[in-house]
Write an enzyme that holds these catalytic residues in place. Structure first.
Site, short mmCIF file in Angstrom:
data_model
loop_
_atom_site.label_atom_id
_atom_site.label_comp_id
_atom_site.label_asym_id
_atom_site.label_seq_id
_atom_site.Cartn_x
_atom_site.Cartn_y
_atom_site.Cartn_z
CG HIS A 1 -0.37 0.24 2.52
ND1 HIS A 1 -0.11 -0.77 3.41
CD2 HIS A 1 0.03 1.38 3.14
CE1 HIS A 1 0.41 -0.28 4.52
NE2 HIS A 1 0.51 1.03 4.38
CB SER B 1 3.18 1.58 6.26
OG SER B 1 2.00 1.72 6.99
CG ASP C 1 -0.11 -4.11 2.70
OD1 ASP C 1 0.06 -3.51 1.62
OD2 ASP C 1 -0.19 -3.51 3.79
#
Length: 491
Positions: free
Chosen positions: A130, A236, A160
């Protein structure tokens, strides 16, 4: 800090005081001997700190070692948006004209910020999917502030995760070794390193709060390490590090008390390093192929556990076995309860998927089942998903209600590639053209065609003849999200 009361100490008779000191001295000597004798055992046992000195530690040596292998990632994408007059935002106009007046198209550059981990000295970087999704340009910034353009080698929305490559012109970069994430225990210390809110590389510490978190719905393989190390937007793709300086996870998501717009509340999730290993193997082979055994089932509930005679609700009750799949050929049947995969307990269906997906292709997994009240262990080969039947991708044509639909034969490999149910068999709808007859009758991508009138449809080759043979009346049955729906259309 409260001080001891010296008057109370010296009020003891002298003889008692001396005896007290002798006893304590002997006891101290005994404890010292005991500690030396047990030192070899203590080295292998994790212990809670027992003194002030033992908790005055520093992570600085560890951060100096691993920090240079964690990078910042800036992704840019050009997006098109339409800017209309505020007049057309009026509900009155929207009600009667919709988007007939879409306004002028404008292009702008959207940017996202995240983190990544160098996994190989030649510049292989792992991050979250993402973080770089839809990016036209990707820049990787090292901890020493040098910048490199990066290209995407592999991206996988289902986990992901994504793998990038930066050109180092022969320079060897610092990188992180991978640790088996199954070695982690709840309570182990970990560090989270990343770039939260774009402020620069930041290190936070915490413990492993939980393992095998599955009921999150973040990825197709929901199986996460939970930590209370502070993780915020921008972290992230960053590294979750164990105390030996190895990667145990890639930080992926947080719980927020402001519907995703807030910061850390001490609940963060990381993709385990064992899943990262599978995607790195995929880079070496050119694509990611994970083992598949061909079973699906129902997570054990307290009521089901009682019916099966289990002392607690763990395991997966098998409800479907794919014909000629590895599990079917090994002897697993509908009604079996899968309890363990290679000695790892299976708490739900997501855990089963993860345990199979992280096994090496070509190996065998020892699957413990409960059948008829008896525990058994069955060796199941870890094989790639079946590729038969061939997809036979077809755009439907002709005078019938499915005109405008694109269909294909389902195989486990094709289903997994397109994010569909790998246990489904038959003909699946992949696309539906706007304003086509297929759209008007309500067909959607993902629908599986079961019947046309009285004809069972299990191959694309049977679909068009069944549609063309109907005389101005079609009864179409499909399966959608586990339900069978039937509609009748007149010509």
């Amino acid at each position: 800090m409260r001080r001891p009361d010296s008057s109370r100490f010296f009020s003891l008779p002298v003889a008692d005081t001396i005896r007290h000191m002798v006893v304590m001295g002997c006891l101290g000597g005994f404890l010292l001997v005991f500690a030396v004798a047990g030192s070899a055992t203590a080295q292998a046992v994790k212990e809670v700190p027992g003194s002030r000195a033992e908790i005055q530690y520093s992570f600085a040596p560890l951060v100096r070692k691993v920090g240079p292998a964690v990078v910042n990632i800036y992704a840019r994408a050009e997006v098109t948006e339409r800017r209309a007059s505020p007049l057309f935002d009026d509900p009155f106009f929207r009600r009667f004209f919709g988007d007939v007046f879409p306004g002028e198209a404008r292009k702008r550059t959207a940017q996202s910020l995240g983190s990544g981990v160098i996994m190989r000295e030649d510049g292989l970087v792992v991050t979250n999917y993402h973080v770089i999704k839809g990016a036209d340009e990707i820049t990787v910034v090292l901890s020493d502030r040098r910048e490199f353009d990066a290209k995407i080698l592999l991206e996988e929305e289902r986990t992901d995760l994504a793998v990038l490559k930066i050109e180092t012109e022969g320079e060897n970069l610092p990188y992180l070794a991978i640790r088996d994430s199954d070695e982690l225990e709840v309570g182990d210390l970990v560090l989270a390193i990343g770039n939260p809110f774009g402020v620069g590389q930041t290190v936070t510490s915490g413990i492993v709060s939980a393992l095998a978190r599955t009921a999150l719905g973040i990825t197709d393989y929901s199986f996460f390490i939970q930590t209370d190390a502070a993780i915020n937007p921008g972290n992230s793709g960053g590294a979750l590090i164990s105390m030996d300086g190895r990667l145990v996870g890639v930080n992926t998501a947080i719980y927020s008390n402001q519907k995703g717009s807030g910061g850390s509340v001490g609940i963060g999730f990381a993709v385990p390093s064992n899943m990262v290993s599978t995607i790195l193997d995929g880079v070496e082979k050119g694509n990611v192929v994970r083992p598949w055994i061909g079973v699906s089932g129902q997570t054990m509930t307290p009521d089901l556990a009682e019916q099966f005679g289990l002392p607690r609700p763990v395991g997966v009750a098998v409800t479907d076995v794919y014909p000629d799949g590895p599990a079917a050929n090994a002897g697993i049947r509908i009604g079996d309860v899968i309890l363990k995969v290679s000695d790892r307990e299976i708490v739900d269906e997501q855990a089963l998927r993860y345990r199979v997906a992280t096994r090496p292709l070509g190996s065998e997994a020892q699957i413990e089942i409960l059948r008829g009240g008896t525990h058994q262990t069955i060796d199941v080969p870890m094989r790639a998903p079946l590729t038969q039947p061939e997809p036979d991708l077809t755009d439907m044509r002709g005078q019938h209600p499915m005109l405008g639909a694109q269909v294909a034969n389902l195989s486990p490999a094709f289903a997994l590639e397109h994010g569909l149910d790998d246990m489904s068999r038959g003909v699946v709808v992949l696309k539906v053209a706007r304003r086509s007859p297929a759209a008007r009758v309500g067909l959607r991508p993902g629908d599986v065609v079961l019947k046309i009138n009285d004809d069972t449809i299990d191959m694309v080759s049977k679909l068009e003849p069944a549609l063309m043979s109907a005389k101005n009346a079609w009864r179409i049955s499909i399966r959608r999200e586990g339900q069978v729906l039937t509609t009748e259309i007149k010509g």
